[in-house]
Design a protein around this motif. Structure first.
Motif, short mmCIF file in Angstrom:
data_model
loop_
_atom_site.label_atom_id
_atom_site.label_comp_id
_atom_site.label_asym_id
_atom_site.label_seq_id
_atom_site.Cartn_x
_atom_site.Cartn_y
_atom_site.Cartn_z
N GLY A 19 0.80 -1.16 -0.04
CA GLY A 19 -0.15 0.13 0.23
C GLY A 19 0.82 1.14 0.05
N LEU A 20 1.98 1.27 0.82
CA LEU A 20 2.74 2.38 0.86
C LEU A 20 3.48 2.66 -0.26
CD1 LEU A 20 4.23 2.27 4.45
CD2 LEU A 20 2.34 3.82 3.75
N LEU B 28 2.98 -9.01 -4.39
CA LEU B 28 2.32 -8.98 -5.68
C LEU B 28 0.94 -9.06 -5.70
CD1 LEU B 28 5.56 -10.32 -8.32
CD2 LEU B 28 4.69 -8.02 -7.61
N MET B 29 0.63 -10.24 -4.90
CA MET B 29 -0.93 -10.60 -4.89
C MET B 29 -1.72 -9.35 -3.97
SD MET B 29 -1.16 -14.72 -4.15
CE MET B 29 -0.15 -14.61 -2.65
N TRP C 50 -5.10 -4.03 -3.75
CA TRP C 50 -5.16 -2.82 -3.66
C TRP C 50 -5.74 -1.93 -5.07
CZ3 TRP C 50 -5.42 -0.58 0.55
CH2 TRP C 50 -4.64 -0.68 1.62
N ILE C 51 -5.17 -2.84 -6.31
CA ILE C 51 -5.70 -2.30 -7.36
C ILE C 51 -7.32 -2.59 -7.75
CG2 ILE C 51 -5.45 -2.44 -9.88
CD1 ILE C 51 -2.33 -2.69 -9.30
N THR D 204 -5.70 6.77 -10.96
CA THR D 204 -4.71 7.05 -9.80
C THR D 204 -5.15 7.81 -8.68
OG1 THR D 204 -4.00 9.00 -10.94
CG2 THR D 204 -2.91 6.85 -11.58
N ASP D 205 -6.02 8.83 -8.62
CA ASP D 205 -6.56 9.28 -7.69
C ASP D 205 -7.54 8.67 -6.60
OD1 ASP D 205 -5.84 11.89 -8.46
OD2 ASP D 205 -7.62 12.24 -9.89
N ALA D 206 -8.23 7.78 -7.37
CA ALA D 206 -8.88 6.57 -6.58
C ALA D 206 -8.18 5.45 -5.83
CB ALA D 206 -9.90 5.68 -7.44
N LEU D 207 -6.96 5.37 -6.63
CA LEU D 207 -5.87 4.42 -5.89
C LEU D 207 -5.46 4.93 -4.78
CD1 LEU D 207 -4.45 1.52 -6.48
CD2 LEU D 207 -2.92 2.75 -7.76
#
Length: 258
Positions: free
Chosen positions: A87-88, A157-158, A163-164, A186-189
């Motif tokens: 996440g970071l 990676l999983m 997150w995506i 990317t904003d939503a991410l």
């Protein structure tokens, strides 16, 4: 509708990832249904104060199924570590992307790469710190035991994929209630990651309730306005809560039959 479908897909992938995580730590006989039940226990348990009950109950469920406490402890620990780490990493990449010179993006990628390769030293530090604070908890010895960088990279990676996928849920929530022009994936991410991590850190809030929505609203307000931002945050929570309850109900039904 797209937000619901995407959250359903995300939930299914979470179940698959937990099953794969257990397999990587030596428990390959867990069925998909059993994995779903264990994720369901965690989905409901995280709403208990302190947030540790979900992981604890899931670990007990794995032990009852397999008799292997080590696999449950290691899988849970590396899942939480990789979830925070990935996440970071994504948040850092989205922050420097299109804002700073390309060399900073390259530098960020290198930091992420080497931090992933150095995971054995990071886990050793975590283990040492926890044992200093909780010397009587004997299960802490399992955290760093037989660390495997390759295994961690797979988990990393999983969880990056999760997150995506989870970010698409928010993306579709936004466009189901408004038609803004300056809101990208990317904003939503970024908003999804900061909202979930904020809710995770606030251990006093069951399931990040209120904290996640507050962060989400704060980020969305400049784009959508306050009232719509609140509606989007509420809709997002309703959708995610629906799948938490669905998995929790499945878990209770399975456990009542066993």
């Amino acid at each position: 509708m797209f937000a619901i479908l995407m959250q359903g897909l995300t939930t299914f992938i979470v179940v698959l990832v937990w099953r794969k995580n257990l397999a990587l730590h030596g428990e390959r006989q867990i069925t998909l249904l059993a994995s779903a039940a264990q994720v369901g226990i965690n989905s409901i348990g995280k709403y208990a104060p302190g947030k540790v009950f979900g992981s604890l109950a899931r670990g007990i469920a794995v032990y009852n199924k397999t008799g292997n406490s080590k696999a449950a402890i290691q899988a849970s620990f590396y899942e939480q570590l990789a979830l925070l780490h990935s996440g970071l990493a994504i948040a850092a990449l989205t922050f420097v992307y299109d804002r700073y010179p390309p060399f900073l993006l390259t530098l960020t990628l290198l930091i992420i790469f080497f931090s992933t390769l150095s995971i054995q030293y990071i886990t050793r530090f975590f283990q040492w710190s926890l044992q200093k604070m909780f010397a009587k908890l004997s299960f802490l010895q399992y955290i760093h035991e037989q660390e495997d960088t390759g295994r961690y990279i797979i988990i990393f990676l999983m969880l990056t994929l999760i997150w995506i996928l989870a970010s698409w849920t928010l993306f579709f929530c936004v466009f189901s209630l408004t038609d803004v022009k300056n809101f990208s994936f990317t904003d939503a991410l970024s908003i999804t990651i900061f909202s979930y991590l904020g809710g995770f850190i606030a251990i006093f809030s069951p399931g990040g309730l209120g904290i996640r929505e507050g962060i989400m609203t704060a980020f969305l307000t400049p784009v959508t306005g306050l009232s719509i931002a609140i509606s989007i945050s509420a809709l997002h929570r309703i959708i995610t809560l629906f799948f938490d309850i669905l998995l929790g109900g499945l878990s209770m039904r399975i456990n009542s039959k066993s």
